[in-house]
Motif scaffolding. Structure first.
Motif, PDB file in Angstrom:
ATOM      1  N   PRO A 179     -48.715  44.144  -9.218  1.00 61.09           N
ATOM      2  CA  PRO A 179     -48.325  43.708 -10.945  1.00 61.09           C
ATOM      3  C   PRO A 179     -47.153  43.974 -11.308  1.00 61.09           C
ATOM      4  O   PRO A 179     -45.742  43.790 -11.759  1.00 61.09           O
ATOM      5  N   TRP A 180     -46.469  45.215 -10.124  1.00 63.64           N
ATOM      6  CA  TRP A 180     -45.156  46.038  -9.703  1.00 63.64           C
ATOM      7  C   TRP A 180     -44.076  44.065  -9.705  1.00 63.64           C
ATOM      8  O   TRP A 180     -42.421  44.362  -9.522  1.00 63.64           O
ATOM      9  N   LYS A 182     -43.199  41.848 -10.742  1.00 64.33           N
ATOM     10  CA  LYS A 182     -41.970  41.410 -11.589  1.00 64.33           C
ATOM     11  C   LYS A 182     -40.998  41.889 -11.332  1.00 64.33           C
ATOM     12  O   LYS A 182     -39.751  41.337 -11.850  1.00 64.33           O
ATOM     13  N   PHE A 183     -40.898  42.960 -10.847  1.00 64.07           N
ATOM     14  CA  PHE A 183     -39.874  43.735 -10.674  1.00 64.07           C
ATOM     15  C   PHE A 183     -38.699  44.000 -10.048  1.00 64.07           C
ATOM     16  O   PHE A 183     -37.565  44.789  -9.316  1.00 64.07           O
ATOM     17  N   LEU A 184     -39.656  42.901  -9.255  1.00 66.62           N
ATOM     18  CA  LEU A 184     -38.860  42.838  -7.532  1.00 66.62           C
ATOM     19  C   LEU A 184     -38.672  42.451  -7.385  1.00 66.62           C
ATOM     20  O   LEU A 184     -39.130  40.450  -7.307  1.00 66.62           O
ATOM     21  N   GLY A 185     -37.231  41.570  -7.682  1.00 67.71           N
ATOM     22  CA  GLY A 185     -36.524  40.208  -7.843  1.00 67.71           C
ATOM     23  C   GLY A 185     -35.980  39.554  -6.453  1.00 67.71           C
ATOM     24  O   GLY A 185     -36.620  38.747  -6.559  1.00 67.71           O
ATOM     25  N   VAL A 186     -36.220  40.115  -5.391  1.00 69.31           N
ATOM     26  CA  VAL A 186     -36.304  39.313  -4.053  1.00 69.31           C
ATOM     27  C   VAL A 186     -37.663  38.743  -3.840  1.00 69.31           C
ATOM     28  O   VAL A 186     -38.296  37.651  -3.439  1.00 69.31           O
ATOM     29  N   MET A 187     -38.670  39.480  -4.297  1.00 69.89           N
ATOM     30  CA  MET A 187     -40.715  38.268  -4.502  1.00 69.89           C
ATOM     31  C   MET A 187     -39.880  36.298  -5.756  1.00 69.89           C
ATOM     32  O   MET A 187     -40.606  35.967  -4.861  1.00 69.89           O
ATOM     33  N   HIS A 188     -39.236  36.250  -6.013  1.00 74.00           N
ATOM     34  CA  HIS A 188     -38.381  35.792  -7.079  1.00 74.00           C
ATOM     35  C   HIS A 188     -37.735  35.042  -6.598  1.00 74.00           C
ATOM     36  O   HIS A 188     -37.549  34.201  -6.975  1.00 74.00           O
TER      37      HIS A 188
ATOM     38  N   LEU B 142     -46.683  49.173 -17.073  1.00 73.12           N
ATOM     39  CA  LEU B 142     -47.564  47.575 -15.966  1.00 73.12           C
ATOM     40  C   LEU B 142     -49.180  47.942 -16.831  1.00 73.12           C
ATOM     41  O   LEU B 142     -49.679  47.392 -15.770  1.00 73.12           O
ATOM     42  N   THR B 160     -35.853  44.603  -1.739  1.00 77.18           N
ATOM     43  CA  THR B 160     -35.109  43.856  -2.387  1.00 77.18           C
ATOM     44  C   THR B 160     -33.857  44.412  -2.874  1.00 77.18           C
ATOM     45  O   THR B 160     -33.189  43.642  -3.494  1.00 77.18           O
ATOM     46  N   HIS B 192     -32.901  38.177  -9.506  1.00 76.62           N
ATOM     47  CA  HIS B 192     -34.522  37.389  -9.694  1.00 76.62           C
ATOM     48  C   HIS B 192     -34.713  38.228 -10.936  1.00 76.62           C
ATOM     49  O   HIS B 192     -36.198  37.901 -11.434  1.00 76.62           O
ATOM     50  N   SER B 193     -34.368  39.749 -10.634  1.00 69.68           N
ATOM     51  CA  SER B 193     -35.548  40.488 -11.360  1.00 69.68           C
ATOM     52  C   SER B 193     -35.529  40.047 -13.052  1.00 69.68           C
ATOM     53  O   SER B 193     -34.889  39.835 -13.900  1.00 69.68           O
TER      54      SER B 193
END
Lengths: 194, 194
Positions: A179-180, A182-188, B142, B160, B192-193
């Motif tokens: 679930p983290w 969403k806090f990790l910009g790089v994933m998006h 979370l 990130t 993207h955070s």
């Protein structure tokens, strides 16, 4: 300095102009940065990509090598020798296939380190003056560009590929973070190259 | 290995699970990566941000220090000691103001290096077994998370912020690169955070 000192409104409205010493200071650090980040890291990080027709960190290092051989200093020389009368050779964005053939990542890192040092030695030896920075060349698709723009792009190109490598590697843990995510910009970040 | 070997369809459909050795190998490299990238780089690169209420590379290193003190190992210990019966302390995303007060970037880099080494020493000393990775804790927003997810997030969090630092620094040359901007993905990343 506390955060607030640099966050005053207006501090950053005007972007920095290309500055040869600033450009050199950044370009000189990239081989050591990539060595620290990638050398001896398991292939699970460095050999994986973001899916079909995308690059791994290994591929990116090959691309940087290819740029060192065919892009940056050859284009700077062309500007100084021919101005706008002779366009740059188009850059082969898949040129790393040939550069990387049969080589390990540590070998590629060593090669990039050696080529970058040679490029910067040559750049310094040109003893460029401030007025040289406005000299113009011809890019095959972008048209007229200046030497200052070429040098700034060289530095920014290192940063765009560091940005990419960190994203490619984070992608390998896209499910593991749960679930983290969403806090990790790089994933998006899906990359933004045109 | 040529590019094609890693680009076969399907190679990367299944993301890597959190693997303690892979996580450790990445976490252990971050201090050296940031040292290579940032130490002695002009303040024009490291002290500038992306505009009001954004961070500079200097601020990011302070944030990483704050995470090392209050986030990662404290949360891992809480999972092991209390499971889901006691939620993590919320993480203060502006905690770097206190951490950075009056310090130079090289001092922050030294401090991060020292704290990270201590964290990893403690993590290794726990001798975690594969079954420990499924142990659960309670995140204040979370909800239920596992130790594996926490550790994967620690590594992805380093990435990130490397992604962010490369973007912040590239932003300083956003005008200097001229028409090349369109080829440089990093110039078009707004973060993207959530």
């Amino acid at each position: 300095m506390p955060l607030q000192c640099r966050n005053q409104p207006g501090v950053n409205i005007e972007a920095m102009q290309q500055d040869l010493q600033h450009t050199l200071s950044l370009l000189a650090r990239t081989p050591a940065t990539l060595n620290a980040l990638l050398r001896e890291l398991p292939d699970a990080w460095t050999g994986q990509n973001e899916g079909e027709n995308t690059w791994s960190a290994y591929d990116v290092v090959g691309h940087l090598i290819h740029g060192e051989r065919t892009d940056w200093m050859p284009r700077a020389r062309r500007i100084l020798e021919f101005g706008e009368t002779r366009a740059f050779e188009p850059f082969d964005r898949l040129g790393q296939n040939r550069e990387s053939q049969g080589k390990t990542l540590p070998q590629l890192l060593d090669e990039f380190t050696r080529l970058r040092a040679r490029s910067l030695e040559e750049l310094r030896s040109l003893n460029l003056r401030p007025e040289d920075m406005e000299r113009r060349g011809l890019h095959p698709s972008l048209g007229t560009v200046t030497l200052a723009e070429l040098l700034a792009t060289w530095a920014a190109h290192d940063l765009t590929h560091l940005h990419q490598i960190s994203r490619i590697m984070a992608h390998q843990y896209r499910q593991a973070v749960g679930p983290w995510s969403k806090f990790l910009g790089v994933m998006h970040c899906a990359g933004h190259s045109s």
